[in-house]
Design a protein around this motif. Structure first.
Motif, mmCIF file in Angstrom:
data_model
loop_
_atom_site.group_PDB
_atom_site.id
_atom_site.type_symbol
_atom_site.label_atom_id
_atom_site.label_comp_id
_atom_site.label_asym_id
_atom_site.label_seq_id
_atom_site.Cartn_x
_atom_site.Cartn_y
_atom_site.Cartn_z
ATOM 1 N N LYS A 1 0.832 -1.207 0.000
ATOM 2 C CA LYS A 1 0.000 0.000 0.000
ATOM 3 C C LYS A 1 0.867 1.258 0.000
ATOM 4 O O LYS A 1 0.571 2.238 -0.690
ATOM 5 C CB LYS A 1 -0.918 -0.014 1.219
ATOM 6 C CG LYS A 1 -1.824 1.195 1.315
ATOM 7 C CD LYS A 1 -2.707 1.133 2.563
ATOM 8 C CE LYS A 1 -3.594 2.376 2.650
ATOM 9 N NZ LYS A 1 -4.427 2.352 3.880
ATOM 10 N N ASN B 1 2.174 1.971 -3.476
ATOM 11 C CA ASN B 1 1.154 2.556 -4.349
ATOM 12 C C ASN B 1 0.879 4.007 -3.983
ATOM 13 O O ASN B 1 0.677 4.859 -4.859
ATOM 14 C CB ASN B 1 -0.131 1.730 -4.274
ATOM 15 C CG ASN B 1 0.016 0.381 -4.949
ATOM 16 O OD1 ASN B 1 0.783 0.233 -5.889
ATOM 17 N ND2 ASN B 1 -0.709 -0.622 -4.456
ATOM 18 N N GLU B 2 0.838 4.319 -2.671
ATOM 19 C CA GLU B 2 0.658 5.715 -2.259
ATOM 20 C C GLU B 2 1.811 6.578 -2.759
ATOM 21 O O GLU B 2 1.611 7.712 -3.217
ATOM 22 C CB GLU B 2 0.569 5.789 -0.734
ATOM 23 C CG GLU B 2 -0.728 5.234 -0.147
ATOM 24 C CD GLU B 2 -0.731 5.314 1.372
ATOM 25 O OE1 GLU B 2 0.316 5.703 1.951
ATOM 26 O OE2 GLU B 2 -1.766 4.984 1.975
ATOM 27 N N TYR B 3 3.001 6.030 -2.668
ATOM 28 C CA TYR B 3 4.180 6.788 -3.104
ATOM 29 C C TYR B 3 4.141 7.057 -4.606
ATOM 30 O O TYR B 3 4.486 8.151 -5.068
ATOM 31 C CB TYR B 3 5.435 6.007 -2.728
ATOM 32 C CG TYR B 3 6.721 6.651 -3.188
ATOM 33 C CD1 TYR B 3 7.220 7.787 -2.563
ATOM 34 C CD2 TYR B 3 7.447 6.115 -4.251
ATOM 35 C CE1 TYR B 3 8.405 8.375 -2.979
ATOM 36 C CE2 TYR B 3 8.635 6.693 -4.674
ATOM 37 C CZ TYR B 3 9.102 7.823 -4.035
ATOM 38 O OH TYR B 3 10.275 8.410 -4.459
ATOM 39 N N ARG B 4 3.705 6.078 -5.372
ATOM 40 C CA ARG B 4 3.623 6.258 -6.825
ATOM 41 C C ARG B 4 2.575 7.295 -7.194
ATOM 42 O O ARG B 4 2.728 8.009 -8.184
ATOM 43 C CB ARG B 4 3.306 4.932 -7.503
ATOM 44 C CG ARG B 4 4.387 3.878 -7.321
ATOM 45 C CD ARG B 4 4.069 2.595 -8.057
ATOM 46 N NE ARG B 4 4.152 2.776 -9.498
ATOM 47 C CZ ARG B 4 4.005 1.809 -10.385
ATOM 48 N NH1 ARG B 4 3.758 0.575 -9.962
ATOM 49 N NH2 ARG B 4 4.093 2.039 -11.671
ATOM 50 N N CYS B 5 1.501 7.391 -6.409
ATOM 51 C CA CYS B 5 0.406 8.317 -6.736
ATOM 52 C C CYS B 5 0.624 9.706 -6.139
ATOM 53 O O CYS B 5 0.339 10.717 -6.790
ATOM 54 C CB CYS B 5 -0.929 7.750 -6.247
ATOM 55 S SG CYS B 5 -1.418 6.207 -7.040
ATOM 56 N N GLU B 6 1.106 9.775 -4.895
ATOM 57 C CA GLU B 6 1.157 11.046 -4.175
ATOM 58 C C GLU B 6 2.551 11.651 -4.106
ATOM 59 O O GLU B 6 2.690 12.834 -3.811
ATOM 60 C CB GLU B 6 0.616 10.856 -2.753
ATOM 61 C CG GLU B 6 -0.816 10.319 -2.715
ATOM 62 C CD GLU B 6 -1.299 10.034 -1.301
ATOM 63 O OE1 GLU B 6 -0.648 10.536 -0.351
ATOM 64 O OE2 GLU B 6 -2.301 9.319 -1.141
ATOM 65 N N GLY B 7 3.574 10.841 -4.326
ATOM 66 C CA GLY B 7 4.925 11.368 -4.288
ATOM 67 C C GLY B 7 5.499 11.411 -2.887
ATOM 68 O O GLY B 7 5.080 10.690 -1.977
ATOM 69 N N CYS C 1 3.634 11.688 0.969
ATOM 70 C CA CYS C 1 3.026 10.604 1.737
ATOM 71 C C CYS C 1 3.999 9.964 2.714
ATOM 72 O O CYS C 1 3.590 9.192 3.588
ATOM 73 C CB CYS C 1 2.460 9.543 0.793
ATOM 74 S SG CYS C 1 3.732 8.546 -0.031
#
Length: 665
Positions: free
Chosen positions: A170, A173-179, A182
């Motif tokens: 998770k 995925n947060e890192y890929r979306c929010e940079g 997060c």
């Protein structure tokens, strides 16, 4: 097991002696190409290696059962080999605008977040490299193996990423979306824990940028109305409504901001610049808020010309309007090289300014200025012709519209007005000027409430004569940079420091582009009529350059101060034809002829003689013609049966001597 050429491998001894397959089976599988032997055995202690991912499924499963930690070891090795510090993450976490809190005080937190970002970058890199992932993990990306690997490297790398597979996945995925954001802990400086988050700040700034330019107090009142549902805020571009429920405190209550908090948000220097960018006109923003270029002046005069227009400060008597003037300044000496005047600011005003400047340059024997800076409004029509670099001027710069800081002529106009024009004339200034530069105007009380009493009006000749005198005084007053040119006037700086690399004046090109053009025609193969005067062709050879059956030409010339032509150049369909010479008449009464008349007579005689010589040298030879009688063309004979006595000899026609004589006539 070992890692060879980027692939996880198992040795021959481990396969055969470990009971995974027999020696015969090994040889047969390798021979049939069902497994990949990446290194042959032999030599001193060198054993054969087989790529694990190339083994058939039944053998591959046995290998993983016997060596459960083998793949994990090589996965950790790959991660360490591909791990590198993310420099962009370092810059991000050091910037308060990005993090919402000054992490510079907590360097250990910066190191932690940068390490987490660098580890996640390595995991994503392996995820994007499908081929490498298959070699290390089998058929597809194995999140369990990756999570275990990252956990095993916790002490070595010093990261704080989640332990469990699901939480780790998770976070990826947060890192890929929010940079990077997060990775900041919610307990330490995260945006969600700030009273004034980025979203709140953007909403407040948007309210302050409404077209009515609300005061800070009004913005505070509108914010409270928005929280209470009394006011809707929406994006003009998308129509999206802001939801008041998104702006709450930690207890879920509406986020009430004090008036001082609103003022602090709006008065931050960076926010004030952003607000001005939205509310100010582009020209005002450029002159008051944005940075400008810093320059210094040149060394030689006529290296660059700067041109601009200005309205004379006093009005005309007949139209109650201003006279439009256009000036050409030398950038180094500050001298006015050319000036023109008109009732309308149009193309003829600019053309006449160019003519006036080149008349001065020609009179003093100077060449063409190296460069020129001009405005876009009236000059863009010549961008691809006359004002194209290399045509007339070697360097050409079109200044940005409405950017008075860029054109040096704007500065000279202002300096001349305050130092010379204000001293010589009354009523020079502005209604909103300060001190001595303010011009008082009495308002007329009428229905329109827009009129002001003018103190005095002037004639055209008076205004133009005064301005030309002001220009002369400006040129012959001391240069503004007395440190560089001590005791020198602007005119002295111009004359004594002319650029030695100037191009010579191309009068023909200048006449073509900024001269006067008149339609005329060649008369009696020798002259053209221009401005009520006759002009000699350079010679009868010019007739050979004319188009067939076309004697019409265009005469181009630069007029002098009286408007009379100087050098006249002929064109036909934009093609140069000739440079003509003024016909000088002489006194036909011999008793009254002077030496000058006799000189003009001889000059014209030479012109006529040259024409006669041209005709004599090109005289057409005499020829005679006569009709030629030819034998008739016979058709192809048909095959007929004829007797010999039917064939007769042909009879030729007789031509008399008189026929020959007639043919020669």
């Amino acid at each position: 097991m070992e890692y060879y050429e980027g692939r996880l491998c198992v040795s021959y001894q481990e396969l055969v002696n470990g009971g995974i397959m027999s020696a015969a089976n090994y040889k047969q599988t390798a021979a049939r190409g069902k497994m990949r032997v990446v290194r042959r055995g032999g030599g001193s202690g060198c054993c054969a290696l087989v790529a694990v991912d190339s083994l058939p499924s039944r053998f591959k499963s046995k290998v993983r059962e016997l060596y459960p930690d083998g793949a994990q070891t090589h996965l950790r090795l790959w991660v360490m080999e591909n791990y590198e510090t993310d420099q962009e993450a370092v810059a991000f976490f050091r910037d308060k605008e990005n993090t919402g809190v000054d992490l510079q005080q907590y360097p250990e937190k910066i190191r932690e977040y940068v390490t987490n970002a660098s580890v996640l970058n390595t995991c994503i890199k392996l995820y994007n490299r499908a081929a490498t992932a298959r070699k290390l993990m089998g058929e597809k990306y194995n999140w369990d193996e990756m999570a275990d690997t990252i956990e095993a490297l916790r002490k070595e790398l010093g990261h704080t990423l989640p332990t469990s597979t699901l939480r780790f996945r998770k976070k990826v995925n947060e890192y890929r979306c929010e940079g990077y954001g997060c990775l900041i802990s919610g307990k330490f400086g995260n945006q969600n824990k700030r009273l004034v988050t980025k979203a709140v700040e953007e909403a407040v700034l948007s309210l302050s940028c409404l077209e009515n330019k609300p005061y800070n107090t009004t913005v505070w009142e509108q914010w409270n109305m928005f929280l209470c549902g009394e006011l809707d805020i929406f994006h003009l571009d998308t129509g999206e409504l802001l939801n008041p429920d998104d702006f709450t405190d930690k207890n879920g209550e509406p986020l009430v901001l004090s008036e001082s908090t609103i003022s602090n948000i709006l008065n931050q220097p960076a926010n004030k610049l952003r607000i001005n960018q939205r509310l100010l006109m582009p020209v005002t923003l450029m002159h008051e808020e944005l940075p400008h270029m810093h320059r210094h002046n040149g060394r030689y005069s006529l290296s660059q010309i700067t041109m601009d227009d200005v309205d004379l400060s006093r009005k005309l008597k007949d139209t109650k309007k201003w006279v439009h003037a256009y000036y050409a300044y030398d950038d180094v000496s500050e001298c006015v090289l050319g000036a023109s005047y008109a009732r309308e600011k149009d193309t003829p005003l600019v053309v006449e300014c160019f003519r006036d400047m080149f008349r001065l340059l020609a009179a003093n024997g100077w060449g063409t200025p190296k460069g020129i800076e001009v405005e876009n409004h009236l000059m863009s029509q010549w961008r691809d012709t006359y004002l194209s670099p290399g045509v007339v001027f070697e360097f050409v710069r079109f200044c940005a519209p409405q950017n008075s800081q860029e054109k040096r002529a704007e500065h000279y106009n202002g300096a001349k007005k305050t130092s010379i024009i204000h001293k010589n004339h009354a009523g020079i200034g502005r209604p909103w000027g300060k001190g001595k530069r303010r011009v008082e105007q009495k308002k007329v009380s009428d229905a329109s409430n827009e009129l002001y009493e003018e103190k005095k009006y002037y004639s055209w000749d008076e205004l133009v004569a005064d301005d030309r005198q002001d220009n002369w005084e400006w040129n012959h007053s001391l240069h503004s940079d007395q440190k560089k040119w001590p005791g020198k006037t602007r005119w002295e700086v111009l004359v004594e420091n002319v650029n030695p690399d100037l191009w010579p004046l191309d009068r023909r090109m200048l006449a073509r582009w900024i001269g006067v053009s008149v339609e005329t025609s060649v008369r009696r193969n020798s002259t053209v009529r221009v401005n009520y005067g006759d002009w000699w062709l350079s010679g009868p050879e010019v007739l050979e350059r004319l188009a067939p059956n076309n004697y019409k030409v265009t005469a181009c010339y630069l007029p002098n101060e009286e408007g009379q032509p100087q050098d006249v150049y002929l064109y036909q369909d934009d093609r140069y034809i000739d440079t003509v010479e003024k016909v000088e008449t002489y006194n036909r009464v011999m008793a009254e002829q002077t030496a000058e008349d006799r000189e003009k007579f001889e000059k014209q005689q030479k012109k006529v003689s040259h024409f006669n010589k041209y005709l004599k040298e090109r005289a057409i030879s005499k020829v005679g013609v006569m009709k030629t009688t030819k034998a008739p063309v016979l058709e192809e004979p048909k095959e007929l049966a004829v007797t010999p006595q039917e064939t007769k000899a042909p009879t030729l026609p007789r031509i008399s001597a008189s026929s020959h004589a007639l043919a020669d006539m």
